[in-house]
Design an enzyme around this catalytic site. Structure first.
Site, short mmCIF file in Angstrom:
data_model
loop_
_atom_site.label_atom_id
_atom_site.label_comp_id
_atom_site.label_asym_id
_atom_site.label_seq_id
_atom_site.Cartn_x
_atom_site.Cartn_y
_atom_site.Cartn_z
N GLU A 1 0.86 -1.17 0.00
CA GLU A 1 0.00 0.00 0.00
C GLU A 1 0.90 1.23 0.00
O GLU A 1 1.76 1.38 0.87
CB GLU A 1 -0.88 -0.01 1.26
CG GLU A 1 -1.91 1.09 1.29
CD GLU A 1 -2.70 1.12 2.61
OE1 GLU A 1 -2.44 0.30 3.51
OE2 GLU A 1 -3.58 1.99 2.73
N ASP B 1 -4.49 10.80 9.59
CA ASP B 1 -3.20 10.25 9.97
C ASP B 1 -2.64 10.87 11.23
O ASP B 1 -2.78 12.06 11.48
CB ASP B 1 -2.20 10.42 8.82
CG ASP B 1 -2.52 9.48 7.67
OD1 ASP B 1 -2.55 8.26 7.92
OD2 ASP B 1 -2.74 9.96 6.55
N TYR C 1 -11.54 -2.23 4.37
CA TYR C 1 -10.49 -1.69 5.24
C TYR C 1 -11.12 -1.37 6.58
O TYR C 1 -11.81 -0.37 6.73
CB TYR C 1 -9.93 -0.43 4.59
CG TYR C 1 -8.64 0.09 5.17
CD1 TYR C 1 -8.50 0.32 6.54
CD2 TYR C 1 -7.56 0.38 4.35
CE1 TYR C 1 -7.32 0.81 7.06
CE2 TYR C 1 -6.38 0.89 4.86
CZ TYR C 1 -6.27 1.10 6.21
OH TYR C 1 -5.10 1.61 6.73
#
Lengths: 372, 282
Positions: free
Chosen positions: B60, B71, B185
């Site tokens: 990825e 993030d 995911y």
């Protein structure tokens, strides 16, 4: 998405609840100081030699800015939703202060994210937030200003979503924030419209407000949207000039993009990286803008212009000395544009400027810039 | 296990094939993340090769964005390093092209929506396909807003991969399961990316909950906070088909910026240990 859906549902439910409205109105009147006056600035008008300039005195609200209209509304909503911990971002610190005040008054815990650079230039507001019992988290990522404070607040929210309410300070971010914040701020325009009709017997030729995220401007524009004879001007920060990185004018110089969960005009480079921004006023220093402004611009209903740092400083000086009113540097941009606009209109016409906050917080910055 | 329900799913999608192939041997899929061009294009290429050689099943690759709200600090810093080294989506896709020419591991990209929009959705997807990308994760593009993107991806046989969180409602999860391609995911905790020492019970519960809903329709890869081999084994035992490891690898890159040999040694060692755990979880 789930927390946003829950928030949208809760907002919809309470916004239709007469007892919620009544409670909020009570807080706005008895605590925040509404309604605010619509003041005819006669000496500023004489100086500009044109249309009459009226000031909507949001600077007289508790805390010194329009921000309290929104923080009281959302803090009350958070309380109804059973959330005890409130987080918020702040640029100039006005939203942080207004959040800290609303939280103290309603018995909620406040934690404020603020870019390190903004903390340095708005030291007074940092002290105020702390004295009001809020925790201030410095943000060191990115450009260390408002957009980075929003990033950090969003990160906090997704981590602590169960017990935390994110009290966003402007008409930005994902739905329902832009709508909800607009509705809480639209009281400015409702009052102003009534007041100008009472004082002038007719609608103004133009309404002028500064645009950072866009909450005070949407707040005053909203009631005039269907009055097509009233021109609506949003004034963005022209900073040091229109080269990239030197201003904060996404509507004038940006292009369509996605930031902070909204599709709107954004200052960005060719690869879609967000540009850094610059403005003497921390509250306008943001690379995107509320999506409703983008929409209104695309329909042609509103117009957006810029005023530079030095134009804002001159307007600050002018208003202080002609009217005894020190505006915050953010609305000083609007004052500056309004004085230019007034010159081109007839003396029988009027202009309303949203004086969204007072200038005490900016005294240090201004003292460094203006010759004595 | 994924294999039991494979019959309904015989496609030539490289990502699905990978899950099917490993699922047959009851082995979990290790998805290894690196930020593209972190700290520079050459080191990134060498680091990615170390991960592939060390046993990563899917690679990825992050494409940096100036404002990565999903993030934590580790990946934010990696994005800043890549951007200062002049990374652009196009340049990173070109490097991915070099990788896909040499290796067969499926490659997935992760980037925020604005860089995609700036390049043009179709041009981005076309270029990615051309460089051998098999799937895409766009963390700030929720399913509700993704129709145009998803259809474009479908048209080019690119998997659009969506995120689900522990608090995602059953109803929404159902629609994510229906619309996801490649794998689902699963953000197995509340918060942003970043390595954690302990995998919470919440994460394992989330896997079980999602597993009961996907019923084998799509493989589940769990990510966010995974750094130890034990994390991998417990996620797989809870029913995940794969584990995504990101910040723990990016941290290795950050710790040895001046020493590429050391970086590659540690990346390889780390990914091998995780891969080993994915084979022996039962």
């Amino acid at each position: 998405m789930e927390p946003l859906e829950k928030l949208a549902d809760a907002y919809l439910r309470f916004s239709r609840d007469p007892s919620f409205k009544k409670e909020l109105t009570k807080w706005l009147e008895n605590y925040a100081g509404r309604p605010t006056p619509l003041y005819f600035a006669s000496r500023l008008t004489d100086d500009a030699r044109g249309a009459k300039i009226y000031l909507k005195r949001e600077d007289l609200l508790h805390g010194g800015a329009h921000k309290i209209n929104n923080t009281l509304g959302q803090a009350l909503l958070a309380k109804k939703m059973g959330k005890r911990r409130i987080i918020a971002e702040t640029g100039a610190g006005q939203h942080g202060v207004a959040t800290a005040m609303a939280c103290a008054a309603l018995g909620l815990k406040a934690e404020i994210y603020m870019g390190r650079e903004d903390m340095e230039r708005q030291g007074l507001n940092v002290s105020r937030m702390k004295l009001l019992g809020a925790v201030v988290h410095p943000v060191d990522s990115g450009s260390k200003t408002l957009k980075d404070a929003i990033n950090e607040a969003l990160r906090d929210w997704v981590t602590n979503v169960e017990d935390t309410y994110y009290l966003l300070g402007s008409v930005v971010g994902p739905h329902p924030y832009p709508t909800m914040v607009r509705n809480f701020q639209s009281i400015i325009g409702r009052e102003a419209r009534r007041q100008i009709l009472r004082q002038e017997g007719k609608l103004p030729k133009a309404v002028v407000a500064c645009v950072g995220g866009g909450s005070n401007s949407i707040g005053i524009f909203h009631s005039f949207l269907s009055d097509l004879e009233v021109d609506l001007y949003g004034v963005e920060a022209g900073g040091q000039g229109m080269s990239p990185g030197k201003h904060a004018a996404p509507l004038v110089a940006g292009r369509e993009g996605v930031l902070h969960g909204m599709m709107t005009y954004v200052l960005q480079n060719a690869e879609g990286q967000i540009e850094t921004t610059q403005s003497i006023s921390a509250g306008l220093d943001y690379p995107a803008v509320g999506p409703e402004h983008s929409y209104l611009m695309s329909t042609g209903r509103t117009r957006y212009v810029t005023q530079t740092d030095s134009e804002a400083l001159n307007a600050f000086k002018q208003l202080s000395q002609l009217e005894g009113i020190m505006p915050a540097l953010e609305p000083a941009h609007a004052i500056s544009y309004a004085t230019h606009l007034a010159k081109n209109l007839g003396r029988e016409d009027s202009i309303i400027v949203n004086l969204s906050g007072r200038g005490d917080k900016d005294v240090d910055t201004i003292a460094r810039q203006l010759p004595q | 296990m994924w294999t039991r329900l494979q019959d309904s799913f015989l496609s030539n999608d490289p990502i699905e094939q990978k899950f099917r192939e490993l699922g047959k041997r009851s082995e979990g899929v290790i998805v290894a993340y690196l930020m593209g061009h972190d700290p520079d294009p050459q080191s990134f290429l060498a680091n990615a090769v170390s991960l592939i050689e060390g046993g990563a099943d899917i690679l990825e690759v992050g494409i940096p964005f100036s404002d990565p709200v999903a993030d934590g600090p580790t990946i934010q810093a990696a994005g800043m390093r890549a951007l200062s080294a002049g990374a652009t989506p196009r340049l990173i896709l070109d490097t991915i092209g070099e990788l896909s020419a040499q290796f067969t591991v499926p490659i997935v990209t992760l980037t925020y929506y604005n860089p995609i929009l700036a390049m043009g959705v179709e041009r981005f997807i076309r270029t990615a396909c051309d460089r051998g990308v098999s799937g895409m994760v766009v963390p700030d593009l929720p399913l509700e807003e993704a129709d145009a993107f998803r259809h474009m991806a479908l048209k080019h046989n690119l998997d659009s991969i969506y995120l689900a969180a522990p608090n995602t409602s059953t109803e929404r999860l159902q629609s994510i399961v229906n619309k996801s391609k490649g794998f689902l995911y699963l953000v197995s905790l509340y918060g942003v990316t970043g390595p954690r020492d302990i995998l919470s019970a919440q994460s394992l519960d989330a896997v079980k909950k999602v597993k009961s809903l996907t019923r084998g329709k799509i493989p589940i890869s769990a990510g966010f906070g995974i750094s130890h081999p034990e994390h991998v084994s417990s996620l797989l035992r809870a029913g995940a088909d794969g584990a995504i490891v990101g910040s723990a690898l990016v941290r290795i890159v950050a710790e040895h910026l001046d020493n590429p040999e050391e970086t590659q040694y540690h990346l390889k060692k780390n990914i091998s240990a995780l891969k080993q755990a994915s084979k022996q979880h039962h």
